[in-house]
Design an enzyme around this catalytic site. Structure first.
Site, mmCIF file in Angstrom:
data_model
loop_
_atom_site.group_PDB
_atom_site.id
_atom_site.type_symbol
_atom_site.label_atom_id
_atom_site.label_comp_id
_atom_site.label_asym_id
_atom_site.label_seq_id
_atom_site.Cartn_x
_atom_site.Cartn_y
_atom_site.Cartn_z
ATOM 1 N N GLU A 15 -0.100 -4.067 -10.689
ATOM 2 C CA GLU A 15 -0.380 -4.054 -9.262
ATOM 3 C C GLU A 15 -1.865 -4.348 -9.072
ATOM 4 O O GLU A 15 -2.712 -3.652 -9.638
ATOM 5 C CB GLU A 15 -0.061 -2.693 -8.647
ATOM 6 C CG GLU A 15 1.416 -2.354 -8.598
ATOM 7 C CD GLU A 15 1.650 -0.973 -8.007
ATOM 8 O OE1 GLU A 15 0.689 -0.394 -7.445
ATOM 9 O OE2 GLU A 15 2.772 -0.466 -8.112
ATOM 10 N N ASP B 7 -3.897 6.213 0.082
ATOM 11 C CA ASP B 7 -4.634 6.438 -1.156
ATOM 12 C C ASP B 7 -5.579 7.620 -1.053
ATOM 13 O O ASP B 7 -6.152 7.898 0.007
ATOM 14 C CB ASP B 7 -5.419 5.173 -1.528
ATOM 15 C CG ASP B 7 -4.503 4.022 -1.883
ATOM 16 O OD1 ASP B 7 -3.708 4.188 -2.828
ATOM 17 O OD2 ASP B 7 -4.562 2.972 -1.223
#
Length: 263
Positions: free
Chosen positions: A50, A61
């Protein structure tokens, strides 16, 4: 789905191999570090990579990847730079499928069709777009499919049973199962509830299930592999980079991935 991603998934299924997916933010800690780190991840055992597209508000995140996004943006890393990084990595021999992971605004600003065309031309294999739910992704899905790119939807423990089939219906490669309710790098994978969660998702699809969020050690990855088809590690790789000397970042990533992936 790209031929590269299709072959990776088919080979893993045929061999009973549990995939390891590693994440790195493009341009972190320096623009010139990313291609060597991508190659090191593959050498260490990453089956799929990724590549994080830096964004100003990475809401899914935690602090580690937020910081990496901030540093990358300070260096001016754009979505176009991400495409160039993939192109350079392919030119240097990278074979693993690369999934671009990020948020919708940079794609929208560039144009969905253009972004997908450029991603495919650079050698990308798909997208994870955290804040683009499948119900609102019709045009983006069309753009992805016209360029043999996969759209990887996310499923969370809080996703209702009746919605899971709708999410699974738009996937052609695998589903990304978020192991915890929270952000990346926060807490540990919820091993006690993971089997039940994955059973709920498997009832709606035969596609592979990748589990991410909260996986940082080899023991955690092994425990997840007992239930899932793939493990995703991101924040811990960023932390490994942070702990390495400047000239040994790629080597440290390779060693870390070798350990956590169990290669």
């Amino acid at each position: 789905m790209s031929q590269r991603l299709r072959q990776t998934l088919a080979q893993a299924r045929a061999q009973g191999h549990k995939l390891f997916i590693g994440y790195i933010t493009a341009g972190y800690p320096r623009r010139q570090d990313t291609v060597p780190i991508l190659l090191a991840m593959e050498q260490g055992g990453a089956d799929i990579i990724e590549l994080g597209v830096p964004f100003t508000d990475p809401l899914a995140d935690g602090a580690t990847i937020q910081h990496a996004n901030h540093i990358a943006l300070q260096q001016g890393i754009t979505l176009g730079d991400c495409f160039e990084i993939i192109r350079q990595a392919r030119a240097n021999g990278l074979q693993a499928p690369v999934i671009l992971m990020g948020y919708y605004n940079p794609i929208l600003a560039r144009g969905e069709t253009r972004a997908c065309a450029e991603a495919a031309a650079a050698g990308a294999d798909g997208w994870i777009v955290v804040d683009l739910p499948p119900e609102e992704a019709t045009d983006f899905l069309t753009a992805c499919r016209s360029h043999d790119l996969s759209y990887i939807p996310l499923v969370a423990p809080t996703t209702r049973d009746e919605r899971i089939p709708r999410i699974a219906a738009v996937a052609d490669a695998f589903l990304y199962c978020v192991s915890i309710t929270g952000t990346t790098g926060k807490g540990n994978v919820a091993l006690d509830t993971l089997p039940t969660f994955l059973q709920r998702v498997r009832a709606a699809t035969q596609l592979p299930l990748a589990v991410g969020f909260g996986i940082a050690t080899r023991a955690q990855a092994q425990a997840v592999r007992a239930h899932a088809d793939a493990t995703v590690v991101g924040s811990a790789i960023i932390s490994a980079i942070d702990a390495a000397e400047e000239n040994h970042r790629a080597q440290r990533v390779r060693e870390f991935v070798e350990d956590v992936s169990g290669r």
